[in-house]
Design an enzyme around this catalytic site. Structure first.
Site, PDB file in Angstrom:
ATOM      1  N   TYR A 127     -20.998  31.547 -51.929  1.00  0.00           N
ATOM      2  CA  TYR A 127     -21.441  31.906 -53.283  1.00  0.00           C
ATOM      3  C   TYR A 127     -20.367  32.776 -53.923  1.00  0.00           C
ATOM      4  O   TYR A 127     -19.844  33.701 -53.303  1.00  0.00           O
ATOM      5  CB  TYR A 127     -22.763  32.685 -53.213  1.00  0.00           C
ATOM      6  CG  TYR A 127     -23.303  33.140 -54.537  1.00  0.00           C
ATOM      7  CD1 TYR A 127     -23.776  32.217 -55.470  1.00  0.00           C
ATOM      8  CD2 TYR A 127     -23.344  34.494 -54.874  1.00  0.00           C
ATOM      9  CE1 TYR A 127     -24.287  32.636 -56.699  1.00  0.00           C
ATOM     10  CE2 TYR A 127     -23.860  34.920 -56.098  1.00  0.00           C
ATOM     11  CZ  TYR A 127     -24.337  33.985 -57.006  1.00  0.00           C
ATOM     12  OH  TYR A 127     -24.839  34.414 -58.215  1.00  0.00           O
ATOM     13  N   ASP A 178     -12.699  35.758 -51.668  1.00  0.00           N
ATOM     14  CA  ASP A 178     -13.775  36.431 -52.369  1.00  0.00           C
ATOM     15  C   ASP A 178     -14.326  37.502 -51.435  1.00  0.00           C
ATOM     16  O   ASP A 178     -15.185  37.244 -50.596  1.00  0.00           O
ATOM     17  CB  ASP A 178     -14.854  35.426 -52.778  1.00  0.00           C
ATOM     18  CG  ASP A 178     -15.984  36.097 -53.557  1.00  0.00           C
ATOM     19  OD1 ASP A 178     -16.035  37.342 -53.572  1.00  0.00           O
ATOM     20  OD2 ASP A 178     -16.813  35.375 -54.139  1.00  0.00           O
ATOM     21  N   LYS A 224     -19.413  44.934 -55.533  1.00  0.00           N
ATOM     22  CA  LYS A 224     -20.366  45.653 -54.695  1.00  0.00           C
ATOM     23  C   LYS A 224     -19.886  47.066 -54.304  1.00  0.00           C
ATOM     24  O   LYS A 224     -20.016  47.970 -55.117  1.00  0.00           O
ATOM     25  CB  LYS A 224     -20.759  44.774 -53.510  1.00  0.00           C
ATOM     26  CG  LYS A 224     -21.476  43.511 -54.044  1.00  0.00           C
ATOM     27  CD  LYS A 224     -22.112  42.637 -53.012  1.00  0.00           C
ATOM     28  CE  LYS A 224     -22.981  41.590 -53.702  1.00  0.00           C
ATOM     29  NZ  LYS A 224     -22.535  40.226 -53.629  1.00  0.00           N
TER      30      LYS A 224
HETATM   31  C1  LIG Z   1     -22.485  39.117 -54.752  1.00  0.00           C
HETATM   32  C2  LIG Z   1     -21.367  38.165 -54.696  1.00  0.00           C
HETATM   33  C3  LIG Z   1     -20.764  37.636 -55.847  1.00  0.00           C
HETATM   34  C4  LIG Z   1     -21.341  37.847 -57.219  1.00  0.00           C
HETATM   35  O1  LIG Z   1     -21.318  39.152 -57.611  1.00  0.00           O
HETATM   36  P1  LIG Z   1     -22.273  39.601 -58.836  1.00  0.00           P
HETATM   37  O2  LIG Z   1     -21.902  41.029 -59.058  1.00  0.00           O
HETATM   38  O3  LIG Z   1     -23.671  39.372 -58.367  1.00  0.00           O
HETATM   39  O4  LIG Z   1     -21.935  38.731 -59.990  1.00  0.00           O
HETATM   40  C5  LIG Z   1     -19.642  36.863 -55.704  1.00  0.00           C
HETATM   41  N1  LIG Z   1     -19.129  36.597 -54.496  1.00  0.00           N
HETATM   42  C6  LIG Z   1     -19.687  37.063 -53.373  1.00  0.00           C
HETATM   43  C7  LIG Z   1     -19.053  36.756 -52.059  1.00  0.00           C
HETATM   44  C8  LIG Z   1     -20.828  37.845 -53.423  1.00  0.00           C
HETATM   45  O5  LIG Z   1     -21.397  38.272 -52.297  1.00  0.00           O
END
Ligand SMILES: *Cc1c(COP(=O)(O)O)cnc(C)c1O
Length: 463
Positions: free
Chosen positions: A149, A244, A272
């Site tokens: 994701y 990511d 995060k």
């Molecule tokens: C949480 C997450 C996102 C998206 O971040 P948001 O702040 O919710 O838009 C993208 N990539 C990874 C790996 C994530 O865990």
């Protein structure tokens, strides 16, 4: 479930009210508890490892704002920095010095990053990272992995469907097939499938985007050679490797998975933890790539609230607290280094923040091992793993290595288990497709409390 109603009456009322004016009563779908059934709990406040709901129930929080709360809730140093920043004004839409201070922290921690651009969400970071890969290569296609994701940007909302399908189909209504077709889909942990895709589309592939530990289909570690294989493929075919690390950055190690396993991506997405609970994310890369971004270069990207002073204050305070924790020597707790790579893992926790990540690793591993053993005592097969402050478990007989494995896990049992734990005061992610997290506030006592609830809960869901 009468017990449920008795304990959650105020949450129920809050949810009914919210459903009138918020879609499904929530602002992010997983919060609606659709995957586990029942009604969502409404949180009144958090403190350290605990959440308190509006009915006065206390939970040990194993979601930690999906990993953002590395120091636990309402950490005094973070709260005081945020309060101080807020008193000086919430947003200027003009430069402030704290932006560079946070950027220096990130650049110092991630060897592949010379410059960053701060944004407001992980979605924005991933969206901008693929735009940058396209701007730098002049190519269009992006390879992503089923079950990974990267936020809800159109062309990355392609994950479901057969992992073997060469082209993705959109995962969401409203995503044009034309956009989805720019995304090529491969199964996680399968370098040969990526090689086949590159052989066919090599000249069109701008980049490969990957979660270096997948945390959005449960907790799935990369197998040995997967990430380094991607690095080699990108080098050979002129594509850019995008890590990511929105979830893993500053959570599994100071400097993320790339430092842990000594693999250098071209572009990194962060989020995060770097916002310490505030809306803040970033993308970064070596200088020549970042100089393609506006105002220096031709790739446009902007944000009214980007680099927001209050969010930046929370990020700086969080990273400072990590660095100020005294170092503990590697292997002090007698723990095996995190998988999948041994030798390089020793460098993972150096030079700063090492103590924090070894502490976290010891405790998340205790949880993973403890849950696996407790499940086994009840005749239930569970897979579990941990890295730094990130961990997870799944009801599966065999190892979970990709999205197909993740889908084959016993999600009905997870739903029951979730409620069994909730009733015992432990808040797990309300879906079996999520990783789990602990914070530095989750001390040995808290871990023991989780393990005791876990044992009872396995008893209650055994076949
Ligand atoms: C949480 C997450 C996102 C998206 O971040 P948001 O702040 O919710 O838009 C993208 N990539 C990874 C790996 C994530 O865990």
């Amino acid at each position: 479930m009468p017990k449920y109603e008795h304990h959650f009456r105020r949450s129920q009322r809050a949810f009914e009210r919210a459903q009138g004016v918020l879609v499904g009563g929530v602002n992010s779908p997983v919060r609606a508890f659709g995957a586990v059934g029942g009604q969502p709990i409404f949180i009144e406040r958090g403190e350290g490892p605990y959440l308190y709901d509006v009915d006065g129930n206390r939970y040990i929080d194993l979601v930690c704002s999906w990993g953002a709360a590395l120091l636990g809730h309402a950490h005094p140093a973070v709260v005081s920095s945020v309060t101080k920043a807020a008193a000086d004004g919430l947003s200027f839409g003009a430069c402030c010095s704290a932006e560079a201070e946070l950027a220096e922290q990130i650049v110092g921690a991630f060897p592949s990053i010379d410059m960053v651009r701060l944004v407001n969400s992980g979605t924005e970071a991933a969206m901008s990272a693929i735009r940058l890969a396209r701007a730098a290569t002049g190519r269009t296609k992006i390879i992503k992995f089923a079950g990974c994701y990267h936020g809800h940007v159109d062309s990355l909302l392609v994950a479901a469907g057969s992992g073997a399908a060469p082209f993705g189909a959109p995962d969401s209504a409203g995503v044009p097939a034309e956009f989805a077709r720019t995304t090529l889909l491969a199964p996680y942990n399968a370098p040969a499938a990526v090689e086949a895709l590159i052989r066919e589309h090599g000249k069109d592939v701008a980049g490969i985007i990957v979660e270096p530990i997948a945390g959005n289909m449960g907790y799935v570690e990369p197998v040995e050679g997967f990430l380094s294989g991607l690095r080699e493929l990108c080098d050979k075919h002129g594509a850019l490797l995008i890590f990511d690390e929105v979830m893993t950055g500053f959570r599994v190690a100071w400097g993320g998975c790339q430092t842990l396993w000594n693999i250098r991506p071209d572009i990194t997405c962060l989020g995060k933890v770097i916002g310490g609970g505030m809306p803040l994310a970033a993308y970064g890369a070596r200088r020549e790539l970042m100089e393609l971004v506006s105002p220096l270069g031709k790739m446009y990207q902007a944000g009214t609230l980007s680099g927001n002073p209050v969010a930046v204050a929370a990020g700086i305070a969080t990273l400072k607290a990590v660095q100020m924790t005294p170092l503990s020597p590697p292997l002090q707790r007698g723990e095996a280094p995190p998988s999948p790579s041994d030798a390089s893992a020793l460098g993972a926790f150096a030079p700063r923040g090492r103590g924090v990540y070894w502490e976290l690793q010891g405790r998340s591993k205790a949880l993973a091992d403890g849950l696996r053993a407790a499940a086994a005592r009840n005749g239930i097969a569970v897979q579990a793993g941990a890295c730094g402050g990130m961990w997870g478990f799944a009801f599966s007989k065999g190892p979970v290595r990709n999205f197909l494995d993740a889908k084959a896990c016993d999600h009905a049992r997870y739903a029951k288990y979730f409620h069994a734990m909730l009733e015992r005061g432990v808040f797990l992610p309300p879906s079996g497709y999520e990783a789990m997290f602990i914070s530095t506030a989750h001390n040995d006592e808290v871990i023991a409390e989780v393990l005791s609830a876990a044992e009872e809960s396995f008893e209650s869901v055994k076949p």
